[in-house]
Write a protein that holds these residues in place. Structure first.
Motif, PDB file in Angstrom:
ATOM      1  N   ARG A   1      49.230  37.237  48.303  1.00 22.30           N
ATOM      2  CA  ARG A   1      48.216  36.156  48.893  1.00 22.30           C
ATOM      3  C   ARG A   1      49.099  34.710  48.541  1.00 22.30           C
TER       4      ARG A   1
ATOM      5  N   THR B   1      41.701  37.741  41.382  1.00 20.63           N
ATOM      6  CA  THR B   1      40.518  37.237  42.161  1.00 20.63           C
ATOM      7  C   THR B   1      40.490  37.156  43.416  1.00 20.63           C
ATOM      8  N   PRO B   2      40.217  38.531  44.159  1.00 21.60           N
ATOM      9  CA  PRO B   2      40.375  38.576  45.757  1.00 21.60           C
ATOM     10  C   PRO B   2      39.074  37.806  46.345  1.00 21.60           C
ATOM     11  N   PHE B   3      39.390  37.149  47.198  1.00 27.71           N
ATOM     12  CA  PHE B   3      38.061  36.639  47.790  1.00 27.71           C
ATOM     13  C   PHE B   3      37.275  37.567  48.316  1.00 27.71           C
ATOM     14  N   PRO B   4      36.037  37.647  48.646  1.00 34.60           N
ATOM     15  CA  PRO B   4      35.232  38.497  49.206  1.00 34.60           C
ATOM     16  C   PRO B   4      35.330  38.770  50.649  1.00 34.60           C
ATOM     17  N   LYS B   5      36.639  38.830  50.991  1.00 30.48           N
ATOM     18  CA  LYS B   5      36.845  38.865  52.595  1.00 30.48           C
ATOM     19  C   LYS B   5      37.834  40.154  52.697  1.00 30.48           C
TER      20      LYS B   5
ATOM     21  N   LEU C   1      46.108  28.021  45.941  1.00 30.71           N
ATOM     22  CA  LEU C   1      46.861  28.052  47.400  1.00 30.71           C
ATOM     23  C   LEU C   1      46.942  26.832  48.201  1.00 30.71           C
TER      24      LEU C   1
ATOM     25  N   LEU D   1      37.604  32.150  41.576  1.00 27.16           N
ATOM     26  CA  LEU D   1      37.898  32.096  43.063  1.00 27.16           C
ATOM     27  C   LEU D   1      38.041  30.694  43.431  1.00 27.16           C
TER      28      LEU D   1
ATOM     29  N   SER E   1      41.740  29.773  42.235  1.00 20.16           N
ATOM     30  CA  SER E   1      42.684  30.668  43.239  1.00 20.16           C
ATOM     31  C   SER E   1      42.885  29.933  44.673  1.00 20.16           C
TER      32      SER E   1
END
Lengths: 281, 323
Positions: free
Chosen positions: A190, A125-129, B212, B205, B208
């Motif tokens: 992350r 789930t990479p953030f769109p950054k 964190l 998202l 996640s």
């Protein structure tokens, strides 16, 4: 015995640790328990998804949770950092302690709990950054603004996640441009950037090709020097390769827990044997 | 006859043949196509009218730009088309200025409020709060714009703007009131369009982020809104093009005096307010005044068209981001 033969196929050479440490049920000298659940139950509304789970999770070791789909292993994992709090109407009974502290006590700050207990999900789930901003996300929300410190943390985390060499020249690029395996390692980086003590992994390699899976497994091997890892996996070979202790869940109960080697070669319960030999599940 | 014999002989042909079923399908297809065509034809007809009245006159008639030079229209600073011929000026700048002023004020009020409502509805609100809040918003969207206009003129101006800004020389009709009212009008639009794109951000998202150690605000402001940013911007642009096109409320609140000034406390006139104002009076068919309506309408049409196209482009980009 067929089981032993099956197990020798499972296990990779690097499980060199003599595995003298024992699971609580196997007796012997137990390692320090990082997380311990006692008679834990879990409810979605009125539906009881977990019952009577008593499990000690050892420090700096890999604990694998296996079991058929819907057996509650993911629910169990998510209750260790209170991710289930997000879902309306869930409830935990019994006790869950982290270093002896009840994490479901009334005055527990969920945010600081989650900083100590990181999590990696099945789907990356990479953030769109950018890649940098992804890894720096945790430290930033914790209030770190110093650029040099952030850069150090990002580099260290990416190195720990074995991704640094592939991305060091493209830190400003979008994380969405990475491959699936790289994205998953980015998510691990992350999670590491907040310096957690425990890493919960919910089938971290199930959506990846064999090469990427192998890299993640190597990574877990490295990480267990410093982190306590709990991993849910559907892949029994994977559980056998990377974990010291394996717990078998079925229908909301923990059927059996033991040293991985022992559980796979000589399970004490019929259900466990049936599952790991592929007779059901 | 044996079944084996029958199956050997009666192989249904694959060739097309006339049937009522196919005729019906064809008729339905034509009907639906006609409906789609209607909207395209309407647009084309509008463009045709605007262009013939403004730019290319059909012989017996002259077009607006044959009466008034392009440079006067675009560069002139006075808009007095209803004065007598010698004193009439046709510089569109005051109308464009009035429109942008009203749109700007409405944007300052409507966009942030709408976005915050969207974040509340999508991230914070319990299902129960949502079930109360959403119908209220929809109700706000359903209020006729004339009612908004009177709300502005009879409530906002006397009870809010005059007490607060009266000392600064606020006039009874002022752009501020018009802008605020239009801002309130676009809130439901921004809120519901933005909420849709915020809710489309995958839950993974959010999880996640929480994993964190993020708080709800961190997740909303640093993950959800940035992830949906292009959709949010598109909703902003759509709302602003509605602001540009809004007529009645502005005509009622902001007065009807074309005014090349950015002072929100003075009366002003927007393009649409001008059009409706002239149409209410007596306008001689074929006069330059009448044709100026079309010229103003054309400018308005081009402005909103560009904004709609830009927001479409941005929305498309947003869709690609989650493929």
């Amino acid at each position: 015995m067929a089981l032993v033969k099956a197990f020798t196929q499972f296990v990779d050479p690097p499980s060199g640790s003599t595995s003298a440490e024992a699971s609580p049920e196997a007796g012997g000298t137990p390692r320090a328990a990082k997380i311990e659940t006692v008679n834990m139950g879990f409810f979605y509304g009125t539906h009881q998804a977990l019952r009577d789970i008593s499990l000690r999770i050892n420090e700096c070791a890999v604990t694998a949770l296996i079991g058929p789909s819907g057996c509650g292993k993911s629910t169990y994992l998510r209750s260790l950092n209170r991710m289930n709090d997000i879902i309306e109407g869930t409830r935990v009974t019994g006790s869950v302690t982290l270093d002896g502290e009840d994490i479901y006590a009334r005055d527990v700050d969920v945010v600081s709990l989650r900083k100590r207990v990181g999590m990696v999900f099945q789907k990356s789930t990479p953030f769109p950054k950018s890649i940098f901003d992804n890894v720096a996300f945790g430290p930033r929300i914790a209030g770190l603004t110093n650029r040099t410190e952030l850069t150090e943390i990002v580099e260290r985390s990416l190195q720990q996640a074995a991704l640094w060499n592939e991305v060091k020249d493209r830190m400003r690029e979008s994380a969405m441009a990475l491959s699936g395996g790289q994205q998953q390692r980015l998510c691990i980086a992350r999670a590491l950037a907040t310096s957690p003590e425990i890493l919960l992994m919910d089938e971290p390699a199930s959506a990846l090709d064999p090469a990427s899976t192998a890299r993640i497994e190597d990574l877990i091997f490295e990480l267990k020097q410093n982190y306590t890892i709990v991993i849910v996996t559907h892949n029994m070979q994977q559980a056998a390769r990377i974990s010291e202790v394996t717990a078998f869940f079925c229908q909301g109960r923990m059927v059996e827990v033991g040293q991985t080697k022992q559980l796979f070669t000589n399970p004490s319960q019929k259900e466990t044997e049936d599952y790991i030999t592929g007779r059901f599940g | 006859m044996s079944s084996a014999g029958r199956s050997r002989r009666e192989k249904p042909s694959l060739r097309r043949a006339f049937s009522w079923l196919r005729l019906r399908e064809e008729a339905i297809r034509c009907l639906l196509f006609g409906c789609a065509l209607l909207s395209v034809m309407t647009t084309l007809a509008i463009i045709f009218v605007l262009v013939t009245e403004t730019m290319i006159g059909i012989p017996p008639h002259t077009s607006f730009f044959q009466d008034v030079s392009l440079s006067e229209f675009f560069l002139g600073t006075e808009w007095t088309p209803n004065f007598s011929a010698e004193q009439a000026h046709y510089g569109v700048a005051p109308l464009v200025c009035g429109t942008l002023l009203i749109t700007g004020i409405s944007g300052l009020i409507g966009l942030p409020t709408g976005l915050m409502i969207a974040v509340y509805l999508s991230e914070y609100a319990s299902p129960k709060a949502r079930s109360i809040c959403k119908p209220m918003l929809e109700m706000l969207a359903g209020v006729p714009t004339v009612v908004y206009g009177y709300f502005g003129l009879r409530f906002l101006t006397p009870y809010f703007i005059m007490p607060v800004f009266g000392g600064l020389g606020a006039q009874g009709y002022n752009a501020l009131c018009g802008g605020i009212v239009v801002g309130i009008m676009i809130i439901p639009m921004v809120a519901s369009l933005s909420e849709d794109v915020l809710r489309a951000v995958p839950n993974s998202l959010r999880e996640s982020g929480y994993a964190l150690g993020a708080t709800k605000f961190d997740v909303s402001a640093r993950i959800v809104v940035p992830s949906a940013l292009s959709g949010v911007i598109a909703s902003f642009l759509l709302a602003l093009s509605r602001s540009i096109g809004e007529t009645m409320a502005v005509a009622i609140c902001a007065g009807n005096m074309a005014n090349l000034s950015l002072n929100p406390l003075e009366a002003t006139q927007t393009m649409t307010a001008f059009i409706v104002n002239v149409m209410q009076g007596e306008v001689v068919a074929g006069s330059t005044l009448e044709k100026s309506l079309y010229a103003v309408a054309l400018v308005l049409f081009v402005m909103t068209l560009v904004m709609n196209l830009v927001s479409q482009l941005i929305l498309e980009k947003f869709r690609e981001a989650y493929q």
